[in-house]
Scaffold this motif. Structure first.
Motif: not given
Length: 168
Positions: A66-68, A72-76, A101-108, A153-162
């Motif tokens: 979880x990035x500080x 609200x995110x979980x970063x893989x 996982x409980x530690x991911x609770x609340x991540x959107x 190579x360039x890293x592209x951010x993939x965001x999956x929500x909700x």
């Protein structure tokens, strides 16, 4: 050879560090981490990581946190599946386990970075988004010249929500 038993998904321990290091090293195109980095992931970040094993053999690994600055995110960070377990849907099972996982609770949202030249990762995260009725968006995160001095190579951010609401 077809495997008849499914891998067990579990929380990693520091003792898993060497096996995780070996799995990542055997899983191109993943960037290898130091053994120390993998020990920290298996211990300090264990609550947001998933390890898959069958008969004592580590077959899969997801490191995440979880990035500080964005709780609200979980970063893989990485997903690795041993060659002997590919085609079993293990990557998708591990992602599903991760978001439960409980530690991911609340991540959107789930975020990750992927290079254009990694169709397997795009397919894995695209299937996860579809399976959970979520959207996948893509934006440039780390550019080849500006962030990697042309060496990666360039890293592209993939965001999956909700994310699926599994914690009720």
């Amino acid at each position: 050879m077809y495997k008849t038993t499914s891998p067990v998904l579990r929380r990693p321990t520091a003792e898993d560090g060497p096996a995780v290091t070996a799995l990542i090293a055997a899983s191109e195109p993943l960037d290898p981490n130091s053994a120390y980095c993998n020990l920290l992931q298996c211990s300090d970040f264990a609550d947001t990581c998933v390890l898959a094993e069958r008969d004592g053999e580590v077959l899969g690994w997801i490191s995440a946190y979880r990035p500080p600055s964005h709780p609200e995110r979980i970063f893989v960070w990485q997903v690795a599946v041993a060659a002997s377990a590919r085609g079993e849907g293990l990557g998708g099972r591990m992602l599903d386990e991760l978001v439960s996982l409980p530690a991911v609770q609340g991540a959107t949202a789930l975020t990750t970075t992927i290079t254009e030249a990694n169709p397997a990762s795009w397919a894995l995260f695209g299937a996860f988004a579809r399976r959970h009725g979520a959207s996948l968006s893509k934006s440039e995160r780390f550019e080849r010249a500006a962030h990697f001095a042309g060496a990666h190579d360039t890293e592209w951010q993939a965001t999956i929500a909700p994310l699926p609401s599994v914690h009720t």
